[in-house]
Design a protein around this motif. Structure first.
Motif, mmCIF file in Angstrom:
data_model
loop_
_atom_site.group_PDB
_atom_site.id
_atom_site.type_symbol
_atom_site.label_atom_id
_atom_site.label_comp_id
_atom_site.label_asym_id
_atom_site.label_seq_id
_atom_site.Cartn_x
_atom_site.Cartn_y
_atom_site.Cartn_z
ATOM 1 N N VAL A 108 0.827 -1.208 0.000
ATOM 2 C CA VAL A 108 0.000 0.000 0.000
ATOM 3 C C VAL A 108 0.862 1.260 0.000
ATOM 4 O O VAL A 108 0.634 2.184 -0.786
ATOM 5 C CB VAL A 108 -0.940 0.004 1.226
ATOM 6 N N TYR A 109 1.873 1.280 0.877
ATOM 7 C CA TYR A 109 2.607 2.528 1.115
ATOM 8 C C TYR A 109 3.934 2.627 0.371
ATOM 9 O O TYR A 109 4.532 3.705 0.313
ATOM 10 C CB TYR A 109 2.853 2.708 2.624
ATOM 11 N N GLY A 110 4.429 1.488 -0.153
ATOM 12 C CA GLY A 110 5.654 1.513 -0.941
ATOM 13 C C GLY A 110 6.836 2.100 -0.201
ATOM 14 O O GLY A 110 7.038 1.846 0.981
ATOM 15 N N LYS A 111 7.581 2.961 -0.904
ATOM 16 C CA LYS A 111 8.848 3.471 -0.351
ATOM 17 C C LYS A 111 8.656 4.368 0.854
ATOM 18 O O LYS A 111 9.606 4.618 1.593
ATOM 19 C CB LYS A 111 9.626 4.213 -1.443
ATOM 20 N N TRP A 112 7.427 4.831 1.044
ATOM 21 C CA TRP A 112 7.205 5.722 2.194
ATOM 22 C C TRP A 112 7.486 5.026 3.519
ATOM 23 O O TRP A 112 7.749 5.685 4.524
ATOM 24 C CB TRP A 112 5.751 6.236 2.207
ATOM 25 N N ILE A 113 7.353 3.718 3.553
ATOM 26 C CA ILE A 113 7.565 3.002 4.828
ATOM 27 C C ILE A 113 8.691 1.973 4.705
ATOM 28 O O ILE A 113 8.676 0.936 5.355
ATOM 29 C CB ILE A 113 6.271 2.350 5.355
ATOM 30 N N ARG A 114 9.672 2.264 3.817
ATOM 31 C CA ARG A 114 10.826 1.369 3.682
ATOM 32 C C ARG A 114 12.091 2.100 4.124
ATOM 33 O O ARG A 114 12.846 2.610 3.282
ATOM 34 C CB ARG A 114 10.969 0.895 2.244
ATOM 35 N N PRO A 115 12.358 2.160 5.426
ATOM 36 C CA PRO A 115 13.580 2.849 5.866
ATOM 37 C C PRO A 115 14.817 2.138 5.316
ATOM 38 O O PRO A 115 14.806 0.913 5.156
ATOM 39 C CB PRO A 115 13.503 2.771 7.399
ATOM 40 N N PRO A 116 15.872 2.892 5.014
ATOM 41 C CA PRO A 116 17.037 2.320 4.347
ATOM 42 C C PRO A 116 17.668 1.158 5.103
ATOM 43 O O PRO A 116 18.231 0.254 4.486
ATOM 44 C CB PRO A 116 18.014 3.497 4.255
ATOM 45 N N GLY A 117 17.605 1.179 6.432
ATOM 46 C CA GLY A 117 18.236 0.108 7.203
ATOM 47 C C GLY A 117 17.431 -1.178 7.227
ATOM 48 O O GLY A 117 17.907 -2.206 7.709
ATOM 49 N N GLY A 118 16.218 -1.150 6.752
ATOM 50 C CA GLY A 118 15.392 -2.351 6.737
ATOM 51 C C GLY A 118 14.677 -2.591 8.063
ATOM 52 O O GLY A 118 14.960 -1.934 9.081
ATOM 53 N N VAL A 119 13.734 -3.512 8.018
ATOM 54 C CA VAL A 119 12.917 -3.837 9.190
ATOM 55 C C VAL A 119 12.929 -5.358 9.371
ATOM 56 O O VAL A 119 11.968 -6.049 9.017
ATOM 57 C CB VAL A 119 11.471 -3.328 9.017
ATOM 58 N N PRO A 120 14.046 -5.910 9.888
ATOM 59 C CA PRO A 120 14.135 -7.364 10.038
ATOM 60 C C PRO A 120 13.129 -7.883 11.059
ATOM 61 O O PRO A 120 13.011 -7.331 12.156
ATOM 62 C CB PRO A 120 15.577 -7.593 10.504
ATOM 63 N N LEU A 121 12.405 -8.930 10.690
ATOM 64 C CA LEU A 121 11.356 -9.468 11.555
ATOM 65 C C LEU A 121 11.772 -10.806 12.138
ATOM 66 O O LEU A 121 12.205 -11.699 11.408
ATOM 67 C CB LEU A 121 10.070 -9.638 10.741
ATOM 68 N N THR A 122 11.642 -10.925 13.442
ATOM 69 C CA THR A 122 11.781 -12.226 14.102
ATOM 70 C C THR A 122 10.377 -12.715 14.407
ATOM 71 O O THR A 122 9.628 -12.071 15.149
ATOM 72 C CB THR A 122 12.591 -12.101 15.412
ATOM 73 N N THR A 123 10.020 -13.848 13.811
ATOM 74 C CA THR A 123 8.663 -14.370 13.956
ATOM 75 C C THR A 123 8.602 -15.355 15.117
ATOM 76 O O THR A 123 9.434 -16.245 15.232
ATOM 77 C CB THR A 123 8.242 -15.083 12.656
ATOM 78 N N LEU A 124 7.603 -15.178 15.956
ATOM 79 C CA LEU A 124 7.433 -16.032 17.137
ATOM 80 C C LEU A 124 6.235 -16.953 16.906
ATOM 81 O O LEU A 124 5.236 -16.548 16.300
ATOM 82 C CB LEU A 124 7.227 -15.159 18.369
ATOM 83 N N PRO A 125 6.328 -18.204 17.372
ATOM 84 C CA PRO A 125 5.302 -19.204 17.031
ATOM 85 C C PRO A 125 3.957 -18.941 17.710
ATOM 86 O O PRO A 125 3.902 -18.411 18.818
ATOM 87 C CB PRO A 125 5.911 -20.521 17.520
ATOM 88 N N LEU A 126 2.895 -19.338 17.006
ATOM 89 C CA LEU A 126 1.535 -19.206 17.553
ATOM 90 C C LEU A 126 1.029 -20.533 18.108
ATOM 91 O O LEU A 126 -0.121 -20.621 18.550
ATOM 92 C CB LEU A 126 0.573 -18.722 16.468
ATOM 93 N N ASP A 127 1.886 -21.560 18.077
ATOM 94 C CA ASP A 127 1.447 -22.881 18.546
ATOM 95 C C ASP A 127 2.321 -23.425 19.663
ATOM 96 O O ASP A 127 2.291 -24.615 19.965
ATOM 97 C CB ASP A 127 1.410 -23.867 17.374
ATOM 98 N N GLY A 128 3.151 -22.551 20.260
ATOM 99 C CA GLY A 128 4.014 -23.022 21.346
ATOM 100 C C GLY A 128 4.882 -21.902 21.846
ATOM 101 O O GLY A 128 4.684 -20.743 21.465
ATOM 102 N N PRO A 129 5.843 -22.225 22.711
ATOM 103 C CA PRO A 129 6.681 -21.178 23.292
ATOM 104 C C PRO A 129 7.610 -20.539 22.278
ATOM 105 O O PRO A 129 8.095 -21.197 21.353
ATOM 106 C CB PRO A 129 7.479 -21.923 24.377
ATOM 107 N N GLY A 130 7.849 -19.252 22.469
ATOM 108 C CA GLY A 130 8.809 -18.518 21.646
ATOM 109 C C GLY A 130 9.851 -17.876 22.538
ATOM 110 O O GLY A 130 9.610 -17.611 23.720
#
Ligand SMILES: [Zn+2]
Ligand SMILES: [Zn+2]
Length: 255
Positions: A108-130
């Motif tokens: 939707v927002y394209g480059k407006w919400i893409r900071p140069p350093g990036g937005v690395p995501l750590t995904t946590l499980p929905l079926d057990g402990p994270g």
């Protein structure tokens, strides 16, 4: 600040606008690092009020994707794209599904919400402990919540200290497990006993889980307007643990 743990309430309210309470948001600080926990609309402004520049946050953690918890995600990323741009990565920690959510926003927002350093995501499980390590040396432990939108309970640990945030949830054995012995439990209480809200807690349900988990202290949050807060606090206090309503600007600190 020193090696202690500091937790600030940025928003103790709900999706319903309130002159004194923003939607959900908290700030966790340890060893000089500042981590945003959730962040509904207005969170960036309230961060500025407590002297934290949102563009300089060290990480973000999301309990789930509902708008009253994540509404300022787009404004936050946009702020990082406005010159001077943020050039270091902005790490985000959230439950499964947040990656698709983020990708959709980028569509939707394209480059407006893409900071140069990036937005690395750590995904946590929905079926057990994270488990994840946050900036500032804080350990994040999660368990799935009894809600929707990829909801998690969050436990933040530093040395012997632990703060637990329920996120949004119905009654949950996972919350009892995660909150056991915590220094502070920040717990939603969206509904009343007479008028419960599906996927959320009531005062009696909070009392029961607090009686089992025995945290040192309980702060109640996320009351919808129909709830008699005084009666709710009295009901939860039957568990024999100090309890009060959280307010925007409240600070809990140790060390
Ligand atoms: Zn929710
Ligand atoms: Zn909510």
């Amino acid at each position: 600040m020193s090696g202690g743990l500091r937790f600030t309430v940025l928003g103790s309210g709900t999706a319903k606008p309130d002159p004194a309470r923003g939607p959900t948001g908290f700030l966790l600080q340890a060893h000089g690092a500042s981590v945003l926990i959730d962040g509904g609309s207005g969170t960036l402004h309230r961060l500025a009020r407590v002297g934290v520049d949102a563009v300089e946050l060290d990480a973000g953690v999301y309990s789930h994707r509902h708008v009253d918890h994540s509404g300022d995600f787009v404004p936050l990323l946009f702020a990082m794209c406005v010159p001077p741009k943020r050039t270091r990565p902005y790490p985000v920690f959230a439950g499964e599904g947040f990656d698709a959510f983020h990708l959709g926003l980028r569509e939707v927002y394209g480059k407006w919400i893409r900071p140069p350093g990036g937005v690395p995501l750590t995904t946590l499980p929905l079926d057990g402990p994270g488990l994840a390590l946050l900036p500032g040396g804080v350990t994040l432990r999660t368990l799935p919540a009894n809600h929707s939108a990829g909801a998690l309970h969050l436990r933040f640990e530093l040395g012997p200290h632990a703060i637990v945030f329920s996120g949004d949830t119905g009654p949950s054995d996972n919350l009892v497990e995660l909150a056991a012995g915590a220094d502070l439990l920040v717990c939603e209480c969206a509904g009343s006993d007479a008028e419960p809200i599906g996927g959320h807690l009531t005062p009696s349900a909070v009392r029961d889980l607090v009686a089992e988990a025995q945290p040192e202290e309980v702060w109640l949050t996320h009351f919808y307007p129909h709830v008699d807060v005084h009666a709710a606090v009295e009901r939860v206090a039957e568990a024999g643990v100090p309890v009060r309503r959280a307010a925007d600007g409240d600070v809990w600190a140790v060390g």
